[in-house]
Design an enzyme around this catalytic site. Structure first.
Site, PDB file in Angstrom:
ATOM      1  N   LYS A 201      30.319  50.030  -7.997  1.00 14.46           N
ATOM      2  CA  LYS A 201      29.081  49.684  -8.678  1.00 14.46           C
ATOM      3  C   LYS A 201      28.398  50.983  -9.060  1.00 14.46           C
ATOM      4  O   LYS A 201      28.368  51.947  -8.297  1.00 14.46           O
ATOM      5  CB  LYS A 201      28.178  48.868  -7.755  1.00 14.46           C
ATOM      6  N   ASN A 290      35.060  65.741   1.801  1.00 18.35           N
ATOM      7  CA  ASN A 290      35.728  66.958   1.349  1.00 18.35           C
ATOM      8  C   ASN A 290      36.223  67.713   2.572  1.00 18.35           C
ATOM      9  O   ASN A 290      35.422  68.166   3.379  1.00 18.35           O
ATOM     10  CB  ASN A 290      34.778  67.835   0.530  1.00 18.35           C
ATOM     11  N   ARG A 292      37.258  70.616   3.358  1.00 22.91           N
ATOM     12  CA  ARG A 292      37.365  72.057   3.082  1.00 22.91           C
ATOM     13  C   ARG A 292      35.986  72.678   3.212  1.00 22.91           C
ATOM     14  O   ARG A 292      34.996  71.970   3.404  1.00 22.91           O
ATOM     15  CB  ARG A 292      37.867  72.260   1.656  1.00 22.91           C
ATOM     16  N   VAL A 295      31.598  74.999  -1.937  1.00 28.38           N
ATOM     17  CA  VAL A 295      30.896  76.040  -2.690  1.00 28.38           C
ATOM     18  C   VAL A 295      29.494  76.235  -2.121  1.00 28.38           C
ATOM     19  O   VAL A 295      29.042  77.367  -1.914  1.00 28.38           O
ATOM     20  CB  VAL A 295      30.817  75.656  -4.188  1.00 28.38           C
TER      21      VAL A 295
END
Lengths: 456, 222
Positions: A201, A290, A292, A295
């Site tokens: 959605k 994520n 990792r 950034v």
């Protein structure tokens, strides 16, 4: 602890990892492509080794090249940074097969969280709320239409693999659905080699809030607070800040506690980030994890004083976290600006070429992570990130005031950058009031946004 | 070749003499010169002269290459290899970084593994393009030269000169051009990086001038 690590990445993150390794007394070897021979991480590393040509598929994305480099330089671990091979469980497995350590989650953990769809099911089972979405992958156009009508338009088509906004399509009506699926499939196939799509959605005017977690090998986990990454342009984050302006302290700590409980229960290991969408009413929904370093990790470092890259390396080496949740104390407000070489007047085209002069700003609470120096030539082959400016203040208004000064001081001559967009943001009413949503910049349009700021 | 000059002076000479001269010149060009070129390449000397019978061969590097020797890039010192563990990095100040920007084209023929005995002195490490080239590494790994091809041998473009072992899979090192195999810049078993210069090739087509006439026959490197 490791004695020597290979850094299989480039740019500012390669330099960031060199610094973290040095501080831990670990030797840092930077694996680089021919296009990055003159880059700062290559020059500042203890050793540097060329692993291939400019084409990332034959250098930064080549598992044999990276692992061979780690072996011949006598490394005992590989740090993949972000992007490239950082979340590739196949790579992590080959690294381990060569008796090296992958600095990140172990291969079986990466595999468990590799599919976004499977991850959502797993974490829903551990109590995280999910955006209403399709049951599994979209089999065909007919199935997609059924699911879209069940969920209710507008919907968002997303690829199962990958990220960065590639292959994502918002669809407002059944009429647009077929085209969106075709484009989404081909984009996903081109970007990730996998064209399976799912559907969610579409949450209008949402914010993107993510929770930083760290879990050691012994199942001891902590969260390090959240970050708001709602300032985006075409699904690319532009500015991140913490604490998230749109949430109350109680809502923030509830979100973070639920996130850490769920990932520890699901067997996650090492540092990671859980991304959530937050709607107008403050409801949050898990989107993805994520596996990792990210950034925008310095935002959290600015608030907590914890070196996340060092923590990631120590966890991979098998060390316990060494701190408890109560030891994580968050102070003040921090904002990160991604300084990209891109031209707003030319549809944000990435710029390459020589940076004639580069001067990083300073002052209290100002940090710059960058691989750029005066005379550095930005190669045209990779992303356009030149620097990250991270500004901390005891409160949001102070952080914003310091950010204005720092952005004025920052000097990047020879290339067009997105600094004007950041300056415009700091003059924008919605941003100043903490009301940014992920679609705001795109709705207004980059050029119009800049023009409005110039008039103000 | 000095065909014309030879013919001009050959009026008083017998056909047998001329044939013998041709044989001698051919032998010089095919056997002696390649070996000498390889030797000169490996030695770092500026000039080399060899006499044999009535013939004399002198090889000389152009003066420009001597001047260029000082500019050989710093890359020679930061080639990663087992031979240089714990290389201590470079200057950390931005000015130091700037100073050390060798042009991409100016990368000199050099080796970080101390394979060349005369490295560092006035060794002329660069020759003008067209005289010498170098076979580079196709990958990062361990270098193994072919043992059945020795310096001085003729090689053709595409000939295999050795291999670089990448996780047990050999990647071929090939001659980029026709020429004479020169010195190896790295030892067998050394770690090499992608693009690293491995084996010198003295270019083919370098002319040798042979002169007939017993007085001062000199075949010089043009």
């Amino acid at each position: 602890m490791f004695r020597k690590i290979l850094i299989a990445n480039r740019g500012e993150i390669a330099l960031r990892i060199v610094r973290a390794a040095r501080a831990l007394g670990i030797e840092a070897v930077v694996a680089y492509s021919e296009a990055d021979r003159e880059s700062l991480p290559v020059q500042l590393a203890d050793e540097a080794i060329c692993v291939g040509p400019a084409d990332a598929r034959r250098s930064y994305l080549s598992a044999p090249a990276v692992i061979s480099a780690a072996i011949v330089t006598g490394c005992d671990a590989v740090h993949p940074g972000y992007g490239f091979l950082s979340e590739d469980e196949g790579f992590a497995e080959v690294v381990r097969a060569h008796e090296l350590t992958f600095i990140g989650p172990p291969p079986e953990v990466l595999e468990r969280f590799a599919s976004k769809e499977a991850t959502r099911r797993l974490l829903a089972g551990h109590g995280l709320p999910m955006v209403p979405g399709s049951n599994g992958m979209l089999r065909d156009d007919g199935h997609a239409l059924e699911e879209a009508e069940r969920i209710g338009f507008p919907v968002l088509i997303k690829p199962s693999a990958g990220g960065g906004g590639k292959g994502m399509r918002m669809v407002r009506s059944p009429r647009e659905l077929e085209t969106a699926l075709t484009i989404g499939r081909s984009e996903a196939r081109a970007a990730f080699g996998d064209d399976s799509l799912y559907m969610e959605k579409w949450i209008e005017d949402n914010r993107h809030v993510e929770v930083q977690v760290a879990v050691d090998r012994f199942g001891h986990g902590i969260h390090l607070g959240e970050r708001d990454c709602s300032v985006q342009r075409r699904h690319q984050k532009l500015l991140e800040e913490a604490p998230a302006p749109g949430l109350s302290p109680a809502a923030r700590s509830e979100l973070c506690e639920r996130a850490i409980r769920a990932v520890v229960a699901a067997g996650y290991e090492n540092v990671g980030t859980l991304e959530f969408l937050v709607d107008r009413d403050g409801n949050y929904y898990f989107i993805e994890i994520n596996c990792r370093i990210q950034v925008e990790h310095p935002v959290t470092e600015a608030l907590t004083g914890i070196d996340l890259v060092a923590m990631q390396i120590r966890i991979a080496a098998g060390e316990p976290l060494g701190i408890a949740q109560a030891d994580v104390v968050s102070r003040g407000h921090a904002i990160e600006f991604r300084i990209n070489a891109e031209d707003a007047d030319a549809d944000f085209q990435p710029q390459a070429g020589i940076v004639d002069r580069f001067l990083a700003p300073g002052g209290p609470g100002v940090r710059v992570d960058s691989h750029v120096y005066s005379g550095y030539e930005v190669p045209p082959f990779y992303d356009s990130l030149l620097a990250k400016l991270i500004v901390w203040g005891p409160d949001r208004p102070t952080a914003i005031a310091r950010s204005r000064v720092a952005l004025d001081e920052l000097l990047v001559e020879g290339l067009v950058t997105n600094v004007p967009i950041h300056q415009a943001l700091l003059a924008n009413e919605a941003f100043l009031e903490g009301r940014m949503t992920t679609n705001l910049l795109d709705r207004v349009g980059g050029a119009a946004f800049l023009a409005a700021a110039a008039r103000a | 070749m000095a065909e014309g000059a030879g013919r001009a002076r050959s009026g008083s000479r017998s056909k047998t003499d001329r044939l013998a001269d041709h044989d001698a010149i051919e032998r010089l060009a095919d056997e002696l010169l390649p070996a000498l070129m390889a030797k000169l390449g490996a030695s770092g000397l500026g000039e080399m002269e060899v006499r044999e019978g009535r013939w004399k061969v002198r090889l000389r590097r152009p003066a420009s290459s001597q001047e260029a020797s000082g500019t050989s890039g710093r890359r020679s010192t930061d080639r990663p290899s087992r031979a240089q563990p714990g290389h201590a990095g470079h200057g950390h100040s931005p000015s130091a970084v700037e100073k050390h920007r060798p042009g991409r084209e100016a990368r000199a023929v050099s080796s970080g593994n101390g394979a060349r005995p005369n490295d560092g002195a006035s060794a002329p490490e660069t020759l003008p393009a067209g005289r010498r080239t170098v076979a580079t590494s196709p990958a990062v790994g361990i270098f193994h030269p072919r043992t059945d091809v020795r310096p001085g041998a003729w090689v053709r473009a595409g000939d295999r000169l050795g291999s670089v072992d990448v996780l047990g899979v050999p990647q071929e090192v090939v001659a980029p051009v026709d020429g004479v195999l020169g010195a190896s810049l790295v030892e067998s078993g050394d770690a090499v990086e992608y693009g690293q210069e491995l084996v010198l090739i003295e270019l083919a087509g370098v002319t040798s001038g042979g002169q007939g006439g017993g007085s001062s026959g000199a075949a010089e490197d043009a």
